[in-house]
Scaffold this motif. Sequence first.
Motif, mmCIF file in Angstrom:
data_model
loop_
_atom_site.group_PDB
_atom_site.id
_atom_site.type_symbol
_atom_site.label_atom_id
_atom_site.label_comp_id
_atom_site.label_asym_id
_atom_site.label_seq_id
_atom_site.Cartn_x
_atom_site.Cartn_y
_atom_site.Cartn_z
ATOM 1 N N ASN B 88 0.804 -1.232 0.000
ATOM 2 C CA ASN B 88 0.000 0.000 0.000
ATOM 3 C C ASN B 88 0.831 1.273 0.000
ATOM 4 O OD1 ASN B 88 -2.502 -1.244 -0.086
ATOM 5 N ND2 ASN B 88 -2.419 -1.641 2.123
ATOM 6 N N MET B 89 1.964 1.245 -0.689
ATOM 7 C CA MET B 89 2.830 2.415 -0.751
ATOM 8 C C MET B 89 2.440 3.283 -1.954
ATOM 9 S SD MET B 89 5.232 2.517 1.615
ATOM 10 C CE MET B 89 4.843 1.673 3.113
ATOM 11 N N PHE B 90 1.148 3.652 -2.001
ATOM 12 C CA PHE B 90 0.687 4.521 -3.083
ATOM 13 C C PHE B 90 1.442 5.848 -3.048
ATOM 14 C CE2 PHE B 90 -3.263 1.938 -3.417
ATOM 15 C CZ PHE B 90 -3.222 1.759 -4.781
ATOM 16 N N ASN B 91 1.769 6.252 -1.828
ATOM 17 C CA ASN B 91 2.465 7.518 -1.637
ATOM 18 C C ASN B 91 3.967 7.324 -1.868
ATOM 19 O OD1 ASN B 91 3.818 9.696 -0.501
ATOM 20 N ND2 ASN B 91 2.193 10.051 0.994
ATOM 21 N N VAL B 92 4.486 8.011 -2.888
ATOM 22 C CA VAL B 92 5.873 7.787 -3.297
ATOM 23 C C VAL B 92 6.865 8.197 -2.211
ATOM 24 C CG1 VAL B 92 7.616 8.412 -5.011
ATOM 25 C CG2 VAL B 92 5.290 7.947 -5.741
ATOM 26 N N THR B 93 6.550 9.228 -1.448
ATOM 27 C CA THR B 93 7.444 9.669 -0.378
ATOM 28 C C THR B 93 7.591 8.588 0.691
ATOM 29 O OG1 THR B 93 6.314 11.749 -0.741
ATOM 30 C CG2 THR B 93 7.985 11.725 0.960
ATOM 31 N N ASP B 94 6.463 7.971 1.063
ATOM 32 C CA ASP B 94 6.509 6.869 2.026
ATOM 33 C C ASP B 94 7.343 5.731 1.468
ATOM 34 O OD1 ASP B 94 4.826 8.325 3.542
ATOM 35 O OD2 ASP B 94 3.035 7.093 3.178
ATOM 36 N N ALA B 95 7.139 5.441 0.186
ATOM 37 C CA ALA B 95 7.857 4.348 -0.461
ATOM 38 C C ALA B 95 9.359 4.612 -0.418
ATOM 39 C CB ALA B 95 7.386 4.181 -1.902
ATOM 40 N N ALA B 96 9.745 5.861 -0.690
ATOM 41 C CA ALA B 96 11.171 6.204 -0.687
ATOM 42 C C ALA B 96 11.771 5.972 0.688
ATOM 43 C CB ALA B 96 11.363 7.651 -1.122
ATOM 44 N N THR B 97 11.028 6.340 1.732
ATOM 45 C CA THR B 97 11.496 6.110 3.101
ATOM 46 C C THR B 97 11.687 4.617 3.344
ATOM 47 O OG1 THR B 97 10.141 8.005 3.706
ATOM 48 C CG2 THR B 97 11.022 6.678 5.507
ATOM 49 N N ALA B 98 10.717 3.826 2.906
ATOM 50 C CA ALA B 98 10.805 2.376 3.095
ATOM 51 C C ALA B 98 12.003 1.799 2.346
ATOM 52 C CB ALA B 98 9.510 1.710 2.631
ATOM 53 N N ILE B 99 12.221 2.282 1.114
ATOM 54 C CA ILE B 99 13.349 1.782 0.312
ATOM 55 C C ILE B 99 14.665 2.068 1.032
ATOM 56 C CG2 ILE B 99 14.618 2.124 -1.860
ATOM 57 C CD1 ILE B 99 11.851 2.721 -3.182
ATOM 58 N N ARG B 100 14.785 3.283 1.530
ATOM 59 C CA ARG B 100 16.012 3.667 2.233
ATOM 60 C C ARG B 100 16.203 2.835 3.506
ATOM 61 N NH1 ARG B 100 19.663 7.733 1.763
ATOM 62 N NH2 ARG B 100 18.581 8.880 0.132
ATOM 63 N N ASP B 101 15.103 2.618 4.228
ATOM 64 C CA ASP B 101 15.153 1.795 5.449
ATOM 65 C C ASP B 101 15.695 0.404 5.159
ATOM 66 O OD1 ASP B 101 14.250 3.655 7.134
ATOM 67 O OD2 ASP B 101 12.273 2.740 7.520
ATOM 68 N N TYR B 102 15.128 -0.212 4.121
ATOM 69 C CA TYR B 102 15.552 -1.567 3.774
ATOM 70 C C TYR B 102 17.031 -1.573 3.376
ATOM 71 C CZ TYR B 102 10.751 -3.359 3.865
ATOM 72 O OH TYR B 102 9.499 -3.767 4.248
ATOM 73 N N ALA B 103 17.448 -0.540 2.644
ATOM 74 C CA ALA B 103 18.842 -0.471 2.219
ATOM 75 C C ALA B 103 19.754 -0.397 3.437
ATOM 76 C CB ALA B 103 19.055 0.730 1.310
ATOM 77 N N THR B 104 19.353 0.396 4.425
ATOM 78 C CA THR B 104 20.135 0.544 5.642
ATOM 79 C C THR B 104 20.245 -0.790 6.372
ATOM 80 O OG1 THR B 104 19.119 2.709 5.786
ATOM 81 C CG2 THR B 104 20.394 2.014 7.679
ATOM 82 N N LYS B 105 19.174 -1.583 6.290
ATOM 83 C CA LYS B 105 19.171 -2.863 7.003
ATOM 84 C C LYS B 105 19.948 -3.950 6.272
ATOM 85 C CE LYS B 105 14.917 -1.999 9.497
ATOM 86 N NZ LYS B 105 13.506 -1.836 9.174
ATOM 87 N N GLY B 106 20.543 -3.610 5.137
ATOM 88 C CA GLY B 106 21.453 -4.541 4.468
ATOM 89 C C GLY B 106 20.813 -5.666 3.689
ATOM 90 N N TYR B 107 19.676 -5.434 3.082
ATOM 91 C CA TYR B 107 19.105 -6.469 2.218
ATOM 92 C C TYR B 107 19.949 -6.615 0.954
ATOM 93 C CZ TYR B 107 15.060 -7.085 5.159
ATOM 94 O OH TYR B 107 14.267 -7.406 6.208
#
Lengths: 311, 346
Positions: B88-107
């Motif tokens: 449900n990441m219709f909102n691109v800003t939220d999605a960007a935050t999530a993408i960055r979070d996952y990147a930080t967590k080392g996926y």
Amino acid sequence: MLEQLFAPAVIIGILASGIQLATPYLYASIGEMFSQVSGVLNLGVEGVMLIAAFVAYYVALKTSNLILALALAALAGALMGLLTAFLSVTLKAEQGISGIGIYLFGLGLSDLLFLVLVGTPTAIRGFPELDLPVLSSMPVLGPILFSQNILVYFAFACVPLAWFVLNKTTLGLKVRAVGQTPEAADSLGISVARVRYIAVIVAATMAGIAGASLSIAMFNIFQQNLTSGMGFIAVALVYFGGWRPFRVMLGALLFSMVNALQLWIQTLGIGLPSDIAGMLPYILTIIALIFAARQIVTQPTALTKPFERGE
Amino acid sequence: MKVRYTFFIIALVAMLALAACATPTAAPQPTAAPAQATAAPAGKPFRIAVVMPSAANDLAFSQSMIDALGELQKEMGKDKLEFVYSENMFNVTDAATAIRDYATKGYDLILAHGSQYGASVQDIAPDFPNTAFAWGTAVDTFKEKGVNNVFAYTVASDQGGYVEGVIGAKLSKSKVLGALGPIPAGDGQLTIKGFEAGAQATDPNVKVQTTFTNSFSDVALMSQAAQTQIASGADVLTGTSQSVVGAVSVAKDKGALWFGNQSDQASLAPEIVVASQVYDWTVALKDMMAKINGGTRGGEVFIMTFANKGLVMVYNPAYKLPDDVKALADKTVAGLADGSIQTGIK
């Protein structure tokens, strides 16, 4: 190309889909009108519709009993109305803000319940189209007016009923009184809070029926954010209609007909870009709001104002 | 009073505008061929994070990816592949935050599953050079802009649409077919164009009517669009995006046939769903994982087709398709796969 649009079959099609599309707006905005006339703006209509749409869908899915589904959806609406009234009347919360809260609550809760209880959408059997005997076989008018599902007929029956209740009954008088001059009503021994509670709960119950009309009569399915903005349009239609039932109906019909028209324009392959066609109903609504803003005279004076009893 | 009223009107108009807004999951046209490789097992589990626009159970775009990851996990074992997702990441800003979070967590691989996420991926990827990113449906890996750790993936959905058009033209009695889509762009439009081409190639007398609702989520409008199509003569319909569920139910009520897209939609209405073109992202995912295990983190485009089995026609067992039509459909799939049939869609 354009002459295709004026073929009888197409015109009948546009009118019939317009009437069907208008149904959820009618329930929601006639209800909302009661709430606003009593002085309470309920912006949470959309959220109430979503919860009720889910309840109706879920009950119909599990029991196949559409009457029960409709009744429980109305009950869910009424409970949401109770919550709205508690926030707006008892706690005197800023109505615009608490309405958004109700909306977000309804959006989230309906989605959560859907995920947990249903998961994958499955189509259900909803209210069938009901051909009224004799009338439905009338040329032209038959398919437009008398070959719809039962909730469509009820929606239009609500309009004169709402007019009658609002203008010809004691309850209607009280509702208008607390929306215009709550101080005067209060001094005459009318409980402003009680009348507003009643109006808000009636409004939310009707929003509930509006939601049910989507999930068990029109689409026969539920999906996250099924209403996608209909509740807000319903609020706008109340302003457009100047708090008068028949004008609200006119607004709902106009909006829906333009929507039906744009779908037909595309289906017939008339070379209008889909973006433009899709914008038509919204442009119309915005223009309608601008016009509504000019006729401020008819607005209930106490709208959005919580009642504080002068000691 | 007046000021408050004006403010309210403005707020209302803003909300209407929001409601009218579409959230595109669009795709540009495919231009490159996918690499052929299989995933090599690594010592520790391969970890994938997905950010997607709609619900994981939308029976459409988002679900197709989750199904693929689930399939892959079953194949490889839970100790070899882990995945998490944000839906449900219709909102691109939220999605960007999530993408960055996952990147930080080392996926190991972060899938931005929506073409509206391109700018975010381009922005975030350079900050995490040791993480591989992928986005789709898209064909731009940002290699020319100096970004080396972004894959792009897309699907030749015109091929599936073509097969649906061929079958639809055979099954239609009214010789009018209807195609519904959210916006005239991306894999949805490719599907519809393919559908038209397939129908025309099978029977030049068939007419295909197209409607776009300009919304990925407006179920009401999509249902009404289906109703309008049927009222104007269509007896076979197809449609894309997660908003088609209501349209399928309208088709069921009115006895029109339906062709599903993205995910297998037979469960919505088993009586009338003839077949669905299903996106099997495992093909692209396996290729990508093999590349990543081999040290390449981006710069390549994966396109799923009938040829590489990234695109599959799934027939609904509950619908009795006449043998000659099924044979023609199989022949068309084979032809599209070996290149002897071209959809002609660019």
